[in-house]
Write a protein that holds these residues in place. Structure first.
Motif, PDB file in Angstrom:
ATOM      1  N   ARG A 219      37.320  50.196  33.084  1.00 31.86           N
ATOM      2  CA  ARG A 219      37.170  49.254  34.044  1.00 31.86           C
ATOM      3  C   ARG A 219      37.813  48.013  34.173  1.00 31.86           C
ATOM      4  N   ILE A 220      38.138  47.503  35.367  1.00 28.90           N
ATOM      5  CA  ILE A 220      39.002  46.357  35.544  1.00 28.90           C
ATOM      6  C   ILE A 220      38.030  44.971  35.918  1.00 28.90           C
ATOM      7  N   TRP A 221      38.373  44.002  35.180  1.00 27.31           N
ATOM      8  CA  TRP A 221      37.626  42.727  35.341  1.00 27.31           C
ATOM      9  C   TRP A 221      38.592  41.840  35.899  1.00 27.31           C
ATOM     10  N   PHE A 222      38.430  41.359  37.159  1.00 25.55           N
ATOM     11  CA  PHE A 222      39.208  40.444  37.974  1.00 25.55           C
ATOM     12  C   PHE A 222      38.575  39.184  37.789  1.00 25.55           C
ATOM     13  N   ILE A 223      39.644  38.365  37.232  1.00 22.69           N
ATOM     14  CA  ILE A 223      39.203  36.961  37.192  1.00 22.69           C
ATOM     15  C   ILE A 223      40.117  35.825  37.866  1.00 22.69           C
ATOM     16  N   ASP A 224      39.290  34.786  38.183  1.00 24.27           N
ATOM     17  CA  ASP A 224      40.295  33.849  38.830  1.00 24.27           C
ATOM     18  C   ASP A 224      39.133  32.404  38.638  1.00 24.27           C
ATOM     19  N   GLY A 226      38.473  30.906  36.402  1.00 20.93           N
ATOM     20  CA  GLY A 226      37.292  31.028  35.347  1.00 20.93           C
ATOM     21  C   GLY A 226      36.009  31.795  35.512  1.00 20.93           C
ATOM     22  N   GLN A 227      36.270  32.739  36.780  1.00 16.79           N
ATOM     23  CA  GLN A 227      35.126  33.363  37.040  1.00 16.79           C
ATOM     24  C   GLN A 227      35.371  34.893  37.182  1.00 16.79           C
ATOM     25  N   ILE A 228      34.538  35.790  36.737  1.00 16.90           N
ATOM     26  CA  ILE A 228      34.933  37.338  36.821  1.00 16.90           C
ATOM     27  C   ILE A 228      34.332  37.609  38.348  1.00 16.90           C
ATOM     28  N   LEU A 229      35.220  37.940  39.246  1.00 22.48           N
ATOM     29  CA  LEU A 229      34.984  38.022  40.446  1.00 22.48           C
ATOM     30  C   LEU A 229      34.670  39.404  40.854  1.00 22.48           C
ATOM     31  N   GLU A 230      35.279  40.415  40.054  1.00 23.81           N
ATOM     32  CA  GLU A 230      34.730  41.564  40.593  1.00 23.81           C
ATOM     33  C   GLU A 230      35.097  42.499  39.297  1.00 23.81           C
ATOM     34  N   THR A 231      34.198  43.553  38.999  1.00 24.60           N
ATOM     35  CA  THR A 231      34.446  44.527  38.066  1.00 24.60           C
ATOM     36  C   THR A 231      34.408  45.781  38.494  1.00 24.60           C
ATOM     37  N   ALA A 232      35.307  46.825  38.472  1.00 22.44           N
ATOM     38  CA  ALA A 232      35.187  47.954  39.098  1.00 22.44           C
ATOM     39  C   ALA A 232      36.123  48.764  38.199  1.00 22.44           C
ATOM     40  N   PRO A 233      36.027  50.382  38.323  1.00 21.35           N
ATOM     41  CA  PRO A 233      36.885  51.164  37.846  1.00 21.35           C
ATOM     42  C   PRO A 233      38.165  51.121  38.561  1.00 21.35           C
ATOM     43  N   PRO A 234      39.206  51.527  38.017  1.00 12.05           N
ATOM     44  CA  PRO A 234      40.527  51.200  38.528  1.00 12.05           C
ATOM     45  C   PRO A 234      40.845  51.792  39.774  1.00 12.05           C
ATOM     46  N   ASP A 235      40.267  53.041  40.014  1.00  5.66           N
ATOM     47  CA  ASP A 235      40.616  53.903  41.247  1.00  5.66           C
ATOM     48  C   ASP A 235      40.160  52.751  42.478  1.00  5.66           C
ATOM     49  N   GLU A 236      38.678  52.420  42.222  1.00  8.89           N
ATOM     50  CA  GLU A 236      38.064  51.660  43.204  1.00  8.89           C
ATOM     51  C   GLU A 236      38.847  50.442  43.329  1.00  8.89           C
ATOM     52  N   PHE A 237      39.148  49.561  42.080  1.00  7.50           N
ATOM     53  CA  PHE A 237      39.682  48.125  42.386  1.00  7.50           C
ATOM     54  C   PHE A 237      41.091  48.294  43.006  1.00  7.50           C
ATOM     55  N   PHE A 238      41.911  49.267  42.874  1.00 10.71           N
ATOM     56  CA  PHE A 238      43.147  49.381  43.449  1.00 10.71           C
ATOM     57  C   PHE A 238      43.162  49.725  44.953  1.00 10.71           C
ATOM     58  N   LYS A 239      42.241  50.618  45.007  1.00  6.69           N
ATOM     59  CA  LYS A 239      42.380  50.990  46.664  1.00  6.69           C
ATOM     60  C   LYS A 239      41.495  50.277  47.425  1.00  6.69           C
ATOM     61  N   PRO A 241      39.519  46.878  46.793  1.00  7.26           N
ATOM     62  CA  PRO A 241      39.185  45.838  46.222  1.00  7.26           C
ATOM     63  C   PRO A 241      38.298  45.013  47.346  1.00  7.26           C
ATOM     64  N   ARG A 242      36.765  44.642  46.456  1.00 12.70           N
ATOM     65  CA  ARG A 242      35.951  44.054  47.631  1.00 12.70           C
ATOM     66  C   ARG A 242      36.311  42.404  47.685  1.00 12.70           C
ATOM     67  N   HIS A 243      36.610  41.727  46.845  1.00  9.88           N
ATOM     68  CA  HIS A 243      36.835  40.266  46.730  1.00  9.88           C
ATOM     69  C   HIS A 243      37.854  40.059  47.464  1.00  9.88           C
ATOM     70  N   PRO A 244      37.837  38.981  48.276  1.00 15.14           N
ATOM     71  CA  PRO A 244      39.159  38.487  49.075  1.00 15.14           C
ATOM     72  C   PRO A 244      40.321  38.071  48.293  1.00 15.14           C
ATOM     73  N   ARG A 245      39.785  37.440  47.094  1.00 11.80           N
ATOM     74  CA  ARG A 245      40.830  36.796  46.358  1.00 11.80           C
ATOM     75  C   ARG A 245      41.431  38.120  45.426  1.00 11.80           C
ATOM     76  N   ALA A 246      40.608  39.235  45.188  1.00  8.71           N
ATOM     77  CA  ALA A 246      41.353  40.161  44.520  1.00  8.71           C
ATOM     78  C   ALA A 246      42.342  41.057  45.543  1.00  8.71           C
ATOM     79  N   GLN A 247      41.952  41.081  46.686  1.00  9.69           N
ATOM     80  CA  GLN A 247      42.816  41.630  47.741  1.00  9.69           C
ATOM     81  C   GLN A 247      44.046  41.033  47.807  1.00  9.69           C
TER      82      GLN A 247
END
Lengths: 255, 252
Positions: A219-224, A226-239, A241-247
């Motif tokens: 799993r990836i935790w995307f943090i910005d 001071g907050q975890i904005l998204e947690t997802a398996p890598p496939d999902e996260f890289f293909k 990403p749901r959160h605009p900041r992660a995109q």
């Protein structure tokens, strides 16, 4: 305790609940809730200054938190406790630093064997034997008698991993383990980490190595900020990403 | 001139070497060496304890020790010697031998100076080493003993030696409270001769120089040996360690 609760308890190794931390008025971690199951590999990524390193350092209490709790197998790491108890708890969480922090006055094998001897009371010859095995495992058996200053960055970091493993921790934390390395040495360190992951070690890694994240992370935790904005398996996260900041973060990486 | 010096040594070598002993207290060079060695051997552990206390998280320990170090460093050694010489017997009624007064004062004074050197060595290591030690489960004292101090003290060898050299030179101040050391013996010789102060005090200077130089020389050998063992030393410890070990005395 219900059976399902007992089951999750067994499965989860680390549980962060409502963790807040600030430096003075400046909040670095805001209401972090997360958990890591046994054998899981979590990669924390995010822009610099987002709180990644602070977060991972709170897990073995190198940093204190202001509120919330972090538990390892049900034991609250940030509870009031005797220092001896805390030291014992810390010895069960391996930590690998960005700058290796090997002990320069000790040879490589002493670096690895010292803590089992001094902290756990393991007999010196047993600890040395085991240290040599661990060094062999990270491919540095021939450097046992060398001093850290004689090694390359990649070799030093592999020694640092062996040193952490010598305490037989059920969990390993990596704080940007490859960020201080020359590019050609990143691979050798990642290879060791990959083999650890494949053996079922529970791992949390702060890293900018997206290739490693893609291949190894569960799993990836995307943090910005001071907050975890998204947690997802890598496939999902890289293909997708749901959160605009992660995109935006991933788009910036591709440039 | 050289003949005068040789003649003085021939006539007074025993007085310069051991003072009035065995007809009186041990003095001369022997007493200087004993006082120096004891001061250094006691001041060193005291300095480490003071440094650890100054870095302690407990205020009750940190504040008094900080005050002690500040006051001691801010007062001339001669004044401290006179204080302990006159005040301690006045307060306690005890008849303290001047040698003990001198030794205690030197240990406190040089311990305070040395503690700042030790503290600087610890602070200069940075937090990484302590973080690593804590992450591996070491207690703070264990980390200090096996990880921090071995590096900090090694890095500070030049400064530590310079403080040791100061300590040796400061034993001469025992003269004012009648500690029968080498300086005391030399001034006795001078009082008997009356006409050759330059020759007498030249002998004194050469002997002190030889002692201090030997100490510096031995320290350099030790340091070089450690450096060779850790050949290729790198990381946070390197910058201080690689400075050539030229001794600069801060308290001349």
């Amino acid at each position: 305790m219900s059976t399902s609760a007992a089951w999750t308890q067994q499965l989860q190794t680390i549980h962060l609940s409502d963790v807040c931390k600030s430096y003075g008025d400046y909040p670095v971690l805001k209401n972090i809730d997360a958990e890591v199951a046994r054998g899981e590999v979590v990669v924390i990524c995010g822009p610099s200054g987002s709180g990644k390193s602070t977060l991972i350092r709170t897990i073995n209490r190198l940093e204190e938190i202001n509120s919330g709790s972090i538990t390892l197998d049900g034991q609250n790491i940030h509870a009031a406790m005797r220092t001896r108890e805390l030291n014992l708890l810390r010895s069960r969480i391996g930590f690998v630093f960005q700058n290796f922090n090997l002990f320069p006055h000790l040879s490589v094998v002493e670096n690895v064997a010292m803590s089992p001897i001094r902290v756990k009371g393991v007999a010196a010859n047993v600890a040395h034997e085991k240290a040599l095995k661990l060094l062999d495992r990270v491919g540095l058996a021939d450097k046992a008698r060398a001093y850290p200053g004689q090694l390359s960055g990649g070799q030093q970091q592999r020694v640092a991993i062996a040193r952490a493993l010598a305490m037989e921790p059920p969990v390993m934390l990596f704080d940007e383990p490859t960020s201080a390395l020359d590019p050609e040495m990143v691979g050798e360190v990642l290879a060791v980490m990959k083999s650890l992951a494949s053996e079922g070690m529970t791992m949390i890694c702060v890293t900018h190595e997206m290739g490693f994240a893609r291949d190894v992370a569960d799993r990836i935790w995307f943090i910005d900020a001071g907050q975890i904005l998204e947690t997802a398996p890598p496939d999902e996260f890289f293909k997708t990403p749901r959160h605009p900041r992660a995109q935006r973060f991933l788009a910036d990486l591709r440039h | 001139m050289i003949n005068d010096v040789i003649a003085i040594i021939q006539d007074y070598w025993l007085l310069l070497l051991i003072g009035q002993y065995p007809n009186g207290p041990l003095g001369g060079l022997a007493n200087t060496l004993i006082l120096s060695a004891l001061s250094i051997m006691l001041a060193f552990p005291v300095a480490i304890l003071l440094a650890l206390a100054r870095l302690s998280k407990w205020r009750l320990l940190r504040w008094p020790v900080t005050a002690l170090v500040y006051i001691t460093r801010g007062v001339p050694l001669l004044m401290l010697i006179l204080w302990s010489y006159f005040l301690v017997p006045l307060w306690t009624g005890a008849d303290v031998p001047s040698f003990v007064t001198m030794l205690t004062t030197l240990v406190v004074y040089q311990g305070a100076f040395l503690s700042e050197v030790v503290r600087a060595g610890i602070v200069a290591l940075g937090s990484g080493q302590m973080d690593a030690a804590r992450a591996l489960g070491h207690s703070s004292l264990g980390a200090m003993r096996f990880i921090i101090l071995p590096q900090a003290l090694y890095n500070m060898i030049p400064s530590i030696i310079s403080t040791f050299v100061s300590t040796i030179k400061d034993t001469t101040l025992g003269y004012v409270i009648n500690v029968p050391d080498l300086t005391f013996a030399a001034s006795q010789v001078n009082n008997q001769l009356l006409t050759q102060p330059f020759q007498v005090f030249l002998i004194l200077a050469v002997v002190y120089y030889a002692i201090c130089w030997s100490l510096t020389h031995v320290a350099n050998i030790v340091e070089r040996r450690i450096t060779r063992r850790r050949a290729g030393l790198s990381g946070g410890a390197a910058p201080v360690a690689l400075v050539p070990a030229k001794i600069i005395s801060e308290q001349l």
